[in-house]
Design an enzyme around this catalytic site. Structure first.
Site, PDB file in Angstrom:
ATOM      1  N   GLY A 180     -10.793  33.019 -23.158  1.00 36.12           N
ATOM      2  CA  GLY A 180     -10.884  33.844 -24.123  1.00 36.12           C
ATOM      3  C   GLY A 180      -9.413  34.431 -24.141  1.00 36.12           C
TER       4      GLY A 180
ATOM      5  CG  PHE B 236     -10.393  37.242 -20.928  1.00 34.67           C
ATOM      6  CD1 PHE B 236     -10.481  36.511 -19.934  1.00 34.67           C
ATOM      7  CD2 PHE B 236     -11.154  37.259 -21.907  1.00 34.67           C
ATOM      8  CE1 PHE B 236     -11.661  35.326 -19.798  1.00 34.67           C
ATOM      9  CE2 PHE B 236     -12.383  36.480 -22.048  1.00 34.67           C
ATOM     10  CZ  PHE B 236     -12.638  35.509 -20.903  1.00 34.67           C
ATOM     11  N   GLY B 237      -7.772  34.986 -20.583  1.00 35.11           N
ATOM     12  CA  GLY B 237      -7.563  33.983 -19.742  1.00 35.11           C
ATOM     13  C   GLY B 237      -8.738  33.120 -19.712  1.00 35.11           C
TER      14      GLY B 237
ATOM     15  CB  VAL C  67     -14.797  31.905 -17.508  1.00 33.49           C
ATOM     16  CG1 VAL C  67     -16.142  32.019 -16.671  1.00 33.49           C
ATOM     17  CG2 VAL C  67     -14.410  32.916 -18.348  1.00 33.49           C
TER      18      VAL C  67
ATOM     19  CE  LYS D 225     -13.775  38.315 -18.770  1.00 34.41           C
ATOM     20  NZ  LYS D 225     -14.667  39.383 -18.936  1.00 34.41           N
TER      21      LYS D 225
ATOM     22  CG  ASP E 211     -16.862  42.493 -28.924  1.00 38.80           C
ATOM     23  OD1 ASP E 211     -17.209  42.147 -29.897  1.00 38.80           O
ATOM     24  OD2 ASP E 211     -15.895  41.692 -28.135  1.00 38.80           O
TER      25      ASP E 211
END
Ligand SMILES: *[C@@H]1O[C@H](CO)[C@@H](O)[C@H](O)[C@H]1NC(C)=O
Ligand SMILES: *[C@@H]1O[C@H](CO)[C@@H](O)[C@H](O)[C@H]1NC(C)=O
Ligand SMILES: *[C@@H]1O[C@H](CO)[C@@H](O)[C@H](O)[C@H]1NC(C)=O
Ligand SMILES: *[C@@H]1O[C@H](CO)[C@@H](O)[C@H](O)[C@H]1NC(C)=O
Ligand SMILES: *[C@@H]1O[C@H](CO)[C@@H](O)[C@H](O)[C@H]1NC(C)=O
Ligand SMILES: *[C@@H]1O[C@H](CO)[C@@H](O)[C@H](O)[C@H]1NC(C)=O
Ligand SMILES: *[C@@H]1O[C@H](CO)[C@@H](O)[C@H](O)[C@H]1NC(C)=O
Length: 811
Positions: free
Chosen positions: A508, A510-511, A513, A527, A624
């Site tokens: 995603g 953010f990085g 998983v 994560k 979200d």
């Protein structure tokens, strides 16, 4: 004479009418009345709600004389005559004796019996639609005083509380009605967990585990139990607490046709409430007590308070300090706190603390007729009085309650309105620092200072210095505060096979998983924040902060975290079945979710969101919610995940405004997408969209040719034409029950209405999903933001939804 004659005729007439009524009533409900009951027979209440008989439990051949729901696919009992005596053959028989008592015999042994409250004339046993088995006089069928039973099963509860059932003491009969848990789900022998009214001067309801206090509701303060702020007047439940010379009892009744029960559970040591769902034909979990860490009895020790939004959660009361600072700091709080300096008795004063669940009332005195001022004087005179407050907070407040000795099991609510005010005795030396004027000035100064600090941090953050300067040490001390387990990096590296590509299960903004397996066999999802992520850090920290404090079965669980060299990793329980979008938008996987499963998922999401909005004390707005943020465990229970952009609010302040709009188009409420206004009602909007997606198996936005079609608009158009069933996912056509699906669509449309004030709260949604309550007519759904213009600005928008978070800047 004439007068007497006419009077007599009236009496005769009345007698005639009433005898008529009796015989009619008796005819109608003869099925529910009986004199004896053999092993093969069952008795059904007049409207078929409950049945009484010898029923088996689980797969064993043992049966029990018990009452259970008849139509609600429920094998468990709401009442059992003698849980310690399983019956192993068919020779058992229940007989009503002419004295007005039951006798249960088995193999010519008397296994169980009752005693009548008075000598019976012509007794009759009857199973009522409330689930109450009663013995009464035959002729009293229509008597005014229905409570005049010779015996009733409601006086001898098992592990289940039903509407109209009283829990507590009948002083005259020295009868203590209490719930007692079963040893296990398939063994109704009384366990060690009970839930009962304890007769302190200021009575309370405790959950006891053997001799130990496990949880307490707090005393009744005139409006509610002190420890249950959510017990507000509502259209569904009516709560009643009575405390007088005759009785101290608590009961609830229903103002709708909801089917609900409260069951004490020995295994989970909780007291959950279940609501019957017609749609899934199952009992749905609604709420439970104790619900969070601070609800467990005395976790912080004496003279301290517990606050689930603080970290650490335990803190000494003002003027007190840990008795053993070493133990306190290593989180052993049983010793509690002691006064910093000794009381002087005569010149002491009181510190006022707001927003509390008041302390354990074992050592209290109550004076109902004196006011707060006299209460203060009285407390001051008695050197052992440690605190006082109003005993009844209804209206302007009245009555006086005084505490003696240590103050135990206090909880602090973030919203002062949820709790009560308490005046705590302190020596003059401690009071100097909290004189009202001074404290006000201090407050202003500290608020100003806080704002200054926040601004400073904000500007630092803007320049990205903030993130870079946040060293490993900072994080570590920060995370330490959260009471969150720290995992060793080497363990995570081993578990995820050195973060190998093969273990990667998602990616995603953010990085990445990763899937992993701990040496214990537990599967985890890790994560990992990518180092070059632009936006991630603050969202990451936000997520840790929030999710460490919330716990609910419909929210994904954070197991721990790991920090190494400016890198943070969050470790979650692994959800075997991945995210919901993977199922519902896929034509083959969609077949795995039939209608009952989908409804189960909808209800689970609703409960998770309700918890965030109402029950977690934090009041969290997720911002979200979407199909890819709902994960499914091995039995397809939904769990809401991704709290990266969530916001918290204290108290009634449940709206906010932002210039930084985050979320995902297609799920965003109009007022949020356009004006940046978000509230719990913008989450409700997203929930509505998600609900419709689950039913239709289509994404909220999909392109058809050059046009972007909105699912909600499409549903609305068909709904207006009474053709809403056309949009149901073909994958669940076989299993769908038209009336239920239509009701769900209706609820979905209520959630996506244009104006936030028209949309229901999640609490209402949960109730509406689980009941047959009539629904309001839905108004036109909200306009979706004009797509083209925003899309042009948004480089990160992706219609396939691969990106977890879509970041946009409001115009
Ligand atoms: C129970 O179910 C039967 C058959 O399924 C039905 O006829 C009856 O009306 C139901 N009773 C109640 C109280 O729901
Ligand atoms: C229950 O009884 C049946 C027939 O009497 C027997 O076959 C079965 O093994 C019994 N089950 C248990 C769990 O005792
Ligand atoms: C049932 O239990 C009793 C003792 O409680 C025992 O004497 C009897 O043999 C049992 N009967 C059967 C059929 O197992
Ligand atoms: C239930 O049965 C057990 C075993 O026969 C007996 O000891 C006990 O007294 C019974 N309990 C009641 C309430 O009658
Ligand atoms: C609390 O006070 C209110 C209003 O003064 C009164 O109506 C109510 O009966 C009181 N409740 C109790 C439990 O004393
Ligand atoms: C009691 O709790 C356990 C563990 O959470 C659960 O498996 C069980 O189904 C519960 N029993 C009831 C009757 O709710
Ligand atoms: C009440 O007072 C007694 C005697 O002082 C003490 O032992 C007990 O711990 C106190 N209980 C509570 C709950 O404060």
């Amino acid at each position: 004479m004439k007068f007497i004659l006419s009077l007599m005729s009236i009496i005769l007439y009345t007698l005639f009418i009433s005898s008529l009524v009796v015989s009619i009533a008796a005819d109608k409900s003869s099925n529910s009345q009986f004199q004896s009951l053999s092993h093969e027979e069952t008795i059904v209440s007049p409207n078929g709600v409950f049945e009484l008989g010898f029923f088996p439990l689980g797969n064993s051949n043992k049966s029990y004389l018990a009452i259970r729901y008849k139509n609600y696919s429920d094998e468990t009992f709401v009442w059992v005559a003698n849980g310690s005596y399983p019956i192993n053959d068919s020779s058992a028989k229940l007989t009503l004796h002419s004295s007005g008592s039951f006798v249960l015999t088995h193999n010519s042994n008397q296994v169980w019996s009752t005693s009548s409250l008075k000598v019976a004339q012509n007794p009759l046993a009857e199973l009522l639609d409330s689930g109450n088995l009663v013995i009464r006089e035959k002729s009293e069928a229509n008597s005014e005083d229905k409570e005049e039973y010779l015996w009733q099963s409601f006086d001898y509860p098992s592990n289940t509380m039903l509407a109209g059932m009283k829990i507590g003491w009948d002083h005259k009969r020295k009868l203590n009605r209490r719930l007692i848990a079963w040893k296990s789900d398939d063994d109704p022998t009384p366990g060690e967990l009970s839930w009962e009214v304890v007769l302190h001067p200021y009575p309370e309801i405790y959950m006891m585990r053997g001799k130990e206090k496990h949880h307490r509701l707090g005393p009744w303060n005139g409006l509610r139990f002190s420890g249950m702020p959510e017990m507000k007047p509502n259209p569904v439940f009516h709560y009643k607490f009575v405390s007088n010379e005759e009785e101290v009892t608590y009961m609830w009744t229903l103002q709708t046709s909801l089917i609900t029960k409260v069951v004490l559970n020995q295994t989970s040591l909780e007291r959950p409430r279940f609501v019957w769902s017609e749609a899934t034909a199952s009992w749905n979990f609604y709420s439970t007590m104790p619900g969070e860490y601070c609800d467990y009895y005395g976790v912080c020790g004496g003279n301290s308070f517990c606050s689930s939004t603080a970290s650490p959660m335990c803190e000494c009361l003002k003027g007190f300090t840990p008795k053993s600072p070493e133990k306190w700091n290593s989180m052993v709080r049983t010793q509690g706190c002691g006064l910093k300096s000794p009381l002087t008795c005569k010149s002491d004063g009181f510190a006022q603390v707001d927003g509390l669940k008041v302390p354990d009332t074992t050592n209290t005195s109550v004076y109902e007729s004196i006011d707060l001022e006299k209460c203060r004087t009285k407390c001051l005179k008695d050197c052992s009085c440690m605190a006082y407050t109003n005993s009844n907070i209804s209206g302007a407040g009245s009555g006086c309650v005084m505490w003696f000795g240590d103050l135990l099991d206090i909880k602090l609510y973030p919203d002062p309105e949820s709790g009560q005010r308490l005046y705590i005795r302190l020596p003059p030396s401690e009071l100097d620092s909290i004189r009202p004027q001074v404290s006000k000035i201090m407050y202003v100064i500290s608020v100003a200072a806080t704002i200054g600090v926040i601004l400073a941090i904000y500007f630092l953050y803007r320049r990205k210095i903030y993130e870079k300067s946040m060293t490993e040490k900072n994080y570590e001390s920060y995370v330490n505060d959260l009471d969150l387990p720290l995992l060793d990096l080497s363990i995570i590296i081993a578990a995820t096979n050195k973060f190998s590509e093969g273990n990667k299960i998602g990616e995603g903004g953010f990085g990445s998983v990763y899937w992993g397996k701990l040496p214990s066999g537990l599967e985890i999802a890790v994560k990992r924040l990518s180092k070059n992520s632009d936006q991630g850090m603050s969202e990451f920290v936000n997520e840790v902060k929030l999710i460490a404090k919330v716990q609910h079965r419909n929210l994904v669980k954070l197991l721990g975290c790991c920090i190494k060299k400016q890198e943070i990793m969050l470790v979650y329980e692994y959800m075997v079945n991945g995210s919901l979008d993977y199922f519902i938008f896929d034509s083959t996987k969609g077949k795995l979710l039939d209608w009952p499963k989908r409804f189960h998922i909808i209800c689970g999401i609703a409960r998770g969101l309700m918890y965030l909005h109402q029950d977690s004390r934090l009041r969290i707005i997720h911002r979200d919610l979407k199909a890819s943020n709902v994960l499914l465990d091995d039995t397809l229970n939904p769990k809401i995940s991704d709290f990266g952009v969530a916001k918290t609010f204290g108290g009634e302040n449940i709206e906010g405004n932002t210039t930084r709009i985050v979320g995902t188009y297609g799920y965003m409420a109009p007022e949020y997408a356009i004006d940046g206004q978000f509230s719990i009602k913008s989450d409700v909007f997203s929930f509505g969209v998600l609900l419709l997606e689950i039913i239709c198996g289509k994404r909220s936005r999909c392109s058809s040719g050059n046009q972007i079609v909105h699912l909600v608009d499409h549903v609305w158009t068909l709904w207006k034409k009474d053709m809403a069933l056309q949009i149901v996912d073909p994958n669940m056509e076989d299993s769908c029950i038209a009336s239920e699906v239509l009701r769900c669509i209706h609820i979905g449309l209520l959630c996506v209405q244009q104006y936030p004030e028209d949309r229901p709260t999640m609490t209402s949604v949960v109730l509406l999903l689980g009941s047959e309550v009539e629904l309001d007519e839905a108004k036109e759904p909200g306009d979706f933001p004009k797509k083209e213009s925003i899309e042009a600005n948004s480089s990160s928008f992706s219609s396939t939804n691969a990106m977890s978070t879509t970041l946009l800047t409001a115009r």
